[in-house]
Design an enzyme around this catalytic site. Structure first.
Site, short mmCIF file in Angstrom:
data_model
loop_
_atom_site.label_atom_id
_atom_site.label_comp_id
_atom_site.label_asym_id
_atom_site.label_seq_id
_atom_site.Cartn_x
_atom_site.Cartn_y
_atom_site.Cartn_z
N ARG A 248 1.04 -1.51 0.31
CA ARG A 248 0.03 0.15 0.29
C ARG A 248 0.65 0.87 -0.14
NH1 ARG A 248 -2.19 -3.81 3.24
NH2 ARG A 248 -4.65 -4.19 3.33
N LYS A 275 -2.49 -0.92 8.06
CA LYS A 275 -4.06 -1.29 8.19
C LYS A 275 -4.08 -2.27 7.92
CE LYS A 275 -7.89 -0.34 4.74
NZ LYS A 275 -7.91 -0.73 3.24
N HIS A 337 -2.27 2.64 -5.16
CA HIS A 337 -2.35 2.11 -5.57
C HIS A 337 -2.78 1.06 -6.26
CE1 HIS A 337 -5.86 -0.84 -2.14
NE2 HIS A 337 -5.23 0.58 -1.10
N ARG A 340 -1.00 -2.99 -6.63
CA ARG A 340 -1.38 -4.26 -6.46
C ARG A 340 -2.50 -4.58 -7.15
NH1 ARG A 340 -0.87 -4.49 -1.13
NH2 ARG A 340 -4.07 -4.90 -0.15
N HIS A 363 -4.46 -8.59 2.46
CA HIS A 363 -6.03 -8.71 3.29
C HIS A 363 -6.12 -9.29 4.61
CE1 HIS A 363 -6.61 -7.80 -1.58
NE2 HIS A 363 -6.35 -6.66 -0.45
N TYR A 373 -1.47 -20.31 10.19
CA TYR A 373 -1.01 -21.26 9.55
C TYR A 373 0.40 -20.31 8.45
CZ TYR A 373 -0.06 -24.68 5.42
OH TYR A 373 0.19 -25.78 4.60
#
Length: 409
Positions: A248, A275, A337, A340, A363, A373
């Site tokens: 970001r 974020k 942005h 991405r 995310h 994991y």
């Protein structure tokens, strides 16, 4: 016949000095000025309690801060209350408590309490954006208003200028943030219910706008354009870092040398700068290492990798890459942005696992077990994916050499 008290004059008060014989001056109807040997002159009002009929005194303040006219106004106010069988001392005390309570529960005061909690859950840049929007659009009109007195019509009236200007996305965000404050006030017992829960329905909904981006096959054209655009070394390298790291804008601009784990070839961004408030690990690829080595002579002894030319100890602005893209004429075509999005499309098209891509994009995985994991097992598997992506960018740079005369703006 009782002795008639002559009203005081301002000159008489100003020149008065205390004496043993007469340390108090009388204005009549219970208003007195008590003279102290220290030089102070204190107003007080003598009256009978409306029910007990006992003599009582109320302090009205010191002269000259409270003038003769002020003191007489307070006497008249007290007499009006006594005519209604209201004790002026108790009434004024209750009013003072009410004002103090109103101040303590003003929208701004409650918002400050809410914000102390909110800013622990978001990045510093986003926290600044939240508070700035309230300072600009809400507090000037409603900041001092008791939160319990705020109604939907009142709030709608304050936000109507945003709707008139057509800045509906800003309006939506402000509504959301004030609603969060109201919910906080409800949950902490300051108010009984949130009167603004559905206030967004009073305004048109903003049109869904996706951040401008391009298809992966168009990347060589953009790279050719940035190669021919005059930008600082820090901004140029931040652009390429954002692209390679799939970061970001704020995460890229605020990259610190302490984030680099040279031994394990990783970038470890702490949770407080992310974020989603979760530590993010990025495998380093050879092109990313080359970017860092390019910046070392410039900022290697400083805190930030992409050091600001204007702030000796700070990073470049998170919008610096966007500004460069605008100068290239790409304002409506690509934003920082959107880099991405290029990566996400290319990686998905190539068939990489969706979980690997989502982890690379930082995310939030709502499944806590799987998220744990991801952090341990996925690093090595992501390294192969990140190296493929870096190679894709390097090839696009090679292709850009043959496309220098093309543009996509």
């Amino acid at each position: 016949m009782g002795r008639r008290t002559l009203p005081l004059t301002d000159t008489q008060i100003r020149l008065a000095k205390p004496t043993k014989k007469n340390p108090t001056l009388y204005d009549g109807q219970g208003l007195e000025l008590k003279l102290d040997t220290s030089g102070s002159k204190l107003w007080r009002l003598r009256y009978q309690h409306p029910f007990t009929r006992k003599r009582k005194y109320i302090s009205l303040g010191a002269y000259p801060a409270v003038t003769l006219a002020n003191a007489r106004d307070k006497r008249s106010e007290a007499q009006a209350l006594l005519a209604q069988d209201i004790d002026p001392h108790q009434h004024w005390k209750s009013e003072k408590v009410r004002r103090q309570l109103a101040h303590a529960t003003s929208l701004r005061a409650v918002a400050e309490q809410w914000f102390e909690v909110k800013k622990t859950k978001v990045t510093d840049d986003y926290a600044t954006d939240i508070w700035s929007s309230l300072e600009l659009h809400v507090f000037p009109e409603l900041g001092s208003t008791a939160i319990g007195e705020i109604t939907a019509p009142l709030f709608i009236d304050v936000l109507r200028p945003l709707a008139t200007k057509g800045t509906l996305e800003t309006l939506r965000r402000v509504c959301s943030r004030v609603n969060q404050i109201m919910t906080f006030a409800t949950n902490t017992g300051v108010i009984i219910a949130n009167p603004l829960a559905k206030v967004q329905e009073a305004f048109p909904a903003p049109k869904k706008q996706h951040l401008p981006s391009i298809q992966p096959e168009q990347l060589p054209v953009v790279l050719a354009q940035i190669a021919n655009t005059q930008v600082s070394l820090a901004v140029r390298n931040c652009f390429f870092w954002s692209l390679h790291a799939i970061a970001r804008p704020g995460e890229a601009a605020n990259l610190q040398w302490d984030d680099i784990d040279w031994d394990n070839q990783l970038v470890c961004i702490p949770a407080e700068r992310m974020k989603r408030r979760r530590r993010h690990v990025i495998p380093l690829t050879p092109p990313m290492i080359k970017i860092l080595e390019t910046m070392k002579p410039v900022s290697g002894k400083d805190q930030y990798v992409f050091k600001s030319p204007n702030k000796p100890t700070g990073p470049i602005n998170s919008q610096s890459v966007n500004a460069a893209l605008k100068r290239m004429g790409l304002k409506d075509t690509l934003c920082s942005h959107g880099l991405r999005s290029i990566a996400s499309t290319a990686l998905n098209d190539h068939g990489f696992e969706p979980d690997l891509i989502e982890t690379a994009l930082a995310h939030l995985d709502k499944n806590e077990t799987r998220a744990s994991y991801n952090r341990s097992e996925y690093v090595q598997r992501r390294r192969a994916m990140m190296e493929w992506w870096s190679n894709f960018i390097v090839q696009a740079q090679v292709d850009a050499i043959t496309q220098e005369t093309d543009t996509i703006a």
